[in-house]
Design a protein around this motif. Sequence first.
Motif, mmCIF file in Angstrom:
data_model
loop_
_atom_site.group_PDB
_atom_site.id
_atom_site.type_symbol
_atom_site.label_atom_id
_atom_site.label_comp_id
_atom_site.label_asym_id
_atom_site.label_seq_id
_atom_site.Cartn_x
_atom_site.Cartn_y
_atom_site.Cartn_z
ATOM 1 N N ASP A 16 46.466 46.230 50.746
ATOM 2 C CA ASP A 16 46.649 47.730 49.775
ATOM 3 C C ASP A 16 44.954 47.486 49.412
ATOM 4 O OD1 ASP A 16 48.575 48.805 51.699
ATOM 5 O OD2 ASP A 16 49.599 47.320 50.760
ATOM 6 N N ARG A 17 45.270 46.783 48.135
ATOM 7 C CA ARG A 17 44.455 46.927 47.004
ATOM 8 C C ARG A 17 43.294 45.902 47.540
ATOM 9 N NH1 ARG A 17 44.613 45.709 41.125
ATOM 10 N NH2 ARG A 17 43.995 47.889 40.728
ATOM 11 N N VAL A 18 41.729 46.621 46.977
ATOM 12 C CA VAL A 18 40.862 45.848 47.107
ATOM 13 C C VAL A 18 39.583 45.519 46.243
ATOM 14 C CG1 VAL A 18 38.889 45.612 48.977
ATOM 15 C CG2 VAL A 18 41.278 46.536 50.428
ATOM 16 N N LEU A 19 39.149 44.619 45.906
ATOM 17 C CA LEU A 19 38.348 44.557 45.080
ATOM 18 C C LEU A 19 36.590 44.143 45.548
ATOM 19 C CD1 LEU A 19 37.521 44.627 41.412
ATOM 20 C CD2 LEU A 19 37.281 41.737 42.530
ATOM 21 N N VAL A 20 35.606 44.429 45.211
ATOM 22 C CA VAL A 20 34.487 45.142 46.111
ATOM 23 C C VAL A 20 33.641 44.794 44.714
ATOM 24 C CG1 VAL A 20 32.844 45.834 47.902
ATOM 25 C CG2 VAL A 20 35.200 46.655 47.769
ATOM 26 N N THR A 21 32.578 43.902 45.349
ATOM 27 C CA THR A 21 31.594 42.913 44.010
ATOM 28 C C THR A 21 30.775 42.524 44.839
ATOM 29 O OG1 THR A 21 31.211 42.034 42.080
ATOM 30 C CG2 THR A 21 32.152 40.978 43.990
ATOM 31 N N SER A 22 29.040 42.706 44.035
ATOM 32 C CA SER A 22 27.986 42.042 44.312
ATOM 33 C C SER A 22 27.544 41.136 43.649
ATOM 34 C CB SER A 22 27.010 42.648 45.168
ATOM 35 O OG SER A 22 26.821 44.299 43.788
ATOM 36 N N ASN A 78 46.300 42.620 40.139
ATOM 37 C CA ASN A 78 45.838 41.882 41.678
ATOM 38 C C ASN A 78 45.332 42.380 42.620
ATOM 39 O OD1 ASN A 78 46.895 39.262 39.398
ATOM 40 N ND2 ASN A 78 48.515 39.586 40.139
ATOM 41 N N PHE A 79 44.295 41.376 43.129
ATOM 42 C CA PHE A 79 43.899 42.606 45.010
ATOM 43 C C PHE A 79 44.533 41.665 45.956
ATOM 44 C CE2 PHE A 79 41.760 43.613 41.754
ATOM 45 C CZ PHE A 79 41.248 45.032 41.629
ATOM 46 N N GLU A 98 34.704 34.622 39.293
ATOM 47 C CA GLU A 98 35.129 33.052 39.635
ATOM 48 C C GLU A 98 36.130 32.405 38.867
ATOM 49 O OE1 GLU A 98 33.732 31.804 42.750
ATOM 50 O OE2 GLU A 98 32.318 29.951 41.602
ATOM 51 N N ASP A 99 36.655 33.144 37.468
ATOM 52 C CA ASP A 99 37.343 32.656 36.990
ATOM 53 C C ASP A 99 38.734 33.721 37.923
ATOM 54 O OD1 ASP A 99 36.067 31.579 34.857
ATOM 55 O OD2 ASP A 99 35.888 32.438 34.064
ATOM 56 N N PHE A 100 38.525 34.747 38.090
ATOM 57 C CA PHE A 100 39.679 35.776 38.281
ATOM 58 C C PHE A 100 39.756 35.274 39.997
ATOM 59 C CE2 PHE A 100 40.742 39.699 40.452
ATOM 60 C CZ PHE A 100 41.551 40.416 38.857
ATOM 61 N N LEU A 101 39.283 35.038 40.734
ATOM 62 C CA LEU A 101 39.819 33.781 41.822
ATOM 63 C C LEU A 101 40.107 32.914 41.415
ATOM 64 C CD1 LEU A 101 35.823 34.462 44.275
ATOM 65 C CD2 LEU A 101 38.363 35.612 44.289
ATOM 66 N N LYS A 102 40.137 31.847 40.463
ATOM 67 C CA LYS A 102 40.062 30.871 40.365
ATOM 68 C C LYS A 102 42.207 31.127 39.933
ATOM 69 C CE LYS A 102 35.983 28.039 39.451
ATOM 70 N NZ LYS A 102 35.176 28.022 38.070
ATOM 71 N N ALA A 103 42.199 32.041 39.446
ATOM 72 C CA ALA A 103 43.069 32.618 38.221
ATOM 73 C C ALA A 103 43.991 32.665 40.156
ATOM 74 C CB ALA A 103 43.095 33.542 37.249
ATOM 75 N N GLY A 104 43.332 33.667 40.463
ATOM 76 C CA GLY A 104 44.967 33.173 41.521
ATOM 77 C C GLY A 104 44.622 34.717 42.028
ATOM 78 N N ARG A 105 44.055 35.618 41.579
ATOM 79 C CA ARG A 105 44.187 36.902 41.173
ATOM 80 C C ARG A 105 44.277 37.866 42.384
ATOM 81 N NH1 ARG A 105 43.530 38.549 35.494
ATOM 82 N NH2 ARG A 105 44.045 40.800 36.151
#
Lengths: 327, 327
Positions: A16-22, A78-79, A98-105
């Motif tokens: 449902d919730r999606v984050l997009v980055t580059s 969260n996503f 990277e930190d965001f991913l590591k935090a399991g978000r």
Amino acid sequence: MNEEMKAVIDAIHNSDRVLVTSHENPDGDALGSTLGLGLGLEKLGKEVVFYNKDGVPELLTFLPGSERIETSLEGAGNFDLAFAVDCTGTSRAGGEFEDFLKAGRCRQVVIIDHHQTNSTSADIRLLDSGSSSTGEIVYLLLKTMSVGIDEAIAKNLYTTIVSDTGSFRYSNTNPVTFRDASELVEHGVDPSEISEALFESEPLRKLRLVALVLPTLSVREGNRVASVVIDRSMFEKAGARREDTEGLVNIPRSIKGVEVAVAFREETGNGSPYWKISLRSKGDVDVARIAEHFGGGGHKKAAGCSVEGVLEEVQSKVFGCISGELK
Amino acid sequence: MNEEMKAVIDAIHNSDRVLVTSHENPDGDALGSTLGLGLGLEKLGKEVVFYNKDGVPELLTFLPGSERIETSLEGAGNFDLAFAVDCTGTSRAGGEFEDFLKAGRCRQVVIIDHHQTNSTSADIRLLDSGSSSTGEIVYLLLKTMSVGIDEAIAKNLYTTIVSDTGSFRYSNTNPVTFRDASELVEHGVDPSEISEALFESEPLRKLRLVALVLPTLSVREGNRVASVVIDRSMFEKAGARREDTEGLVNIPRSIKGVEVAVAFREETGNGSPYWKISLRSKGDVDVARIAEHFGGGGHKKAAGCSVEGVLEEVQSKVFGCISGELK
């Protein structure tokens, strides 16, 4: 449809919730892919957050939706799914992500990219190094999912192609590139509008810098090698920024018969002066070999390195090395 | 298939000896269309003579078959059919060709063109002003006749498109342009090879000229108008030719926010000095109106005129007129 494409589509359907980055210091492919993908996902009813650590450079503010790019993930929540597009690995999107991913978000992470990459830093990787731009992979994904391509999406995706092919001039330009461009223009893109925004919107200070750089143009080895110099005094006189040196190596490259083009740009690190050297090949010379000789790297046709010392010494070393590589 | 296309195909079927020519001072579209068409007709078993009054400029000698372009019709014999391609009228191919037609040396004459034209100086006129280049009309003709497109034909036709669209940047670029480009690349064209030949083969003297011209760059009207000056002393210093001034108006045009770009080039007629003025519009200003004010003409986005006098006076008149046209 290949396995990865199928996996990405499943992941989208389950989110449902999606984050997009580059990647940091984003170019036209990075931001156009981010926005094209995110706007497409919104058409599927997803809640999308757009993020880039470094935000939108002035040149790319014409991209539809660019005002929605966030430069911080604070309070983003969260996503279910995160996309890192035009990234050889998730680290290319910067430390905060990277930190965001590591935090399991983010429950799942997808990389979409056209670089040759070995990173395993994502759950799914949709890769095609034969694609001229990441935007073309995004376009295929949206078409496969039957997303209606509107003008805003088309403009973003068309920009990815024009950016990464230098307006259909680089060797990555292929029949699919043109077919995609044709379709995107049918979806409402005005090619001259995008070209004007990308190529005919130079800041005056850049032209002032070019005026100072051009008199340094010199050729050697019977016109096979040409070079320009950009020193700090020119920067100051023109009021130029670092980004204004982008592409200046194309000045010596544009000359008929030139096989190796070089730009020497003066830098100051912590006290000791050094020169950043951009190398371009128009012939058979592998400039990556030259760059590697000085601890740099790159591709056969485009490479770079840094060399410490005063200009005359640095030039003598670099031109000596180039001379050895000319057949 | 429309009437004219059918008539052209009939004319080809009823011919053995065919002459193909294009306008004087030929550009990429003129020569690429000439060669693409002629090489295609040879595949149908026709005997083809290629002709251009002014021959092949150095820049275009890479076109396959360009060595076959004749610059004289002496001893050429008679023809069943003549094509004048990229010509608004047969007179555009020069006096020798006109005399040749008047002498009844060609049974039938066909014009193929994408300019808006009113000339009735041919037996059949295959026109499409919606086509980005004449080469695209030639391509459609060859496809309609089921001519096998080989690499030589494809390179010539691809070059017509890249030339006349400025590498897919001008407003004439449309979905068909891209579709044709896609197909031609599938027939063996290397886009980067053609781009390099067209855009990255500048003579050194041109860069020397640009180095002298750039310091004359000036802006006014809050950056909405930008201009450069090319005087005779610069020509002499750089060892430049008239053709090297081609495109210099794109320097002021490339600046962000500029709506009208101007290049002033010094000329000498019979004694009295005058200035050739190139005008380009990036916004809503109709530069043809400005050119017409001084007895010149052109299109909304690109126009030109000549004004007698010393530079300061000429600039004052021209900038005054531009100022009146800015909203």
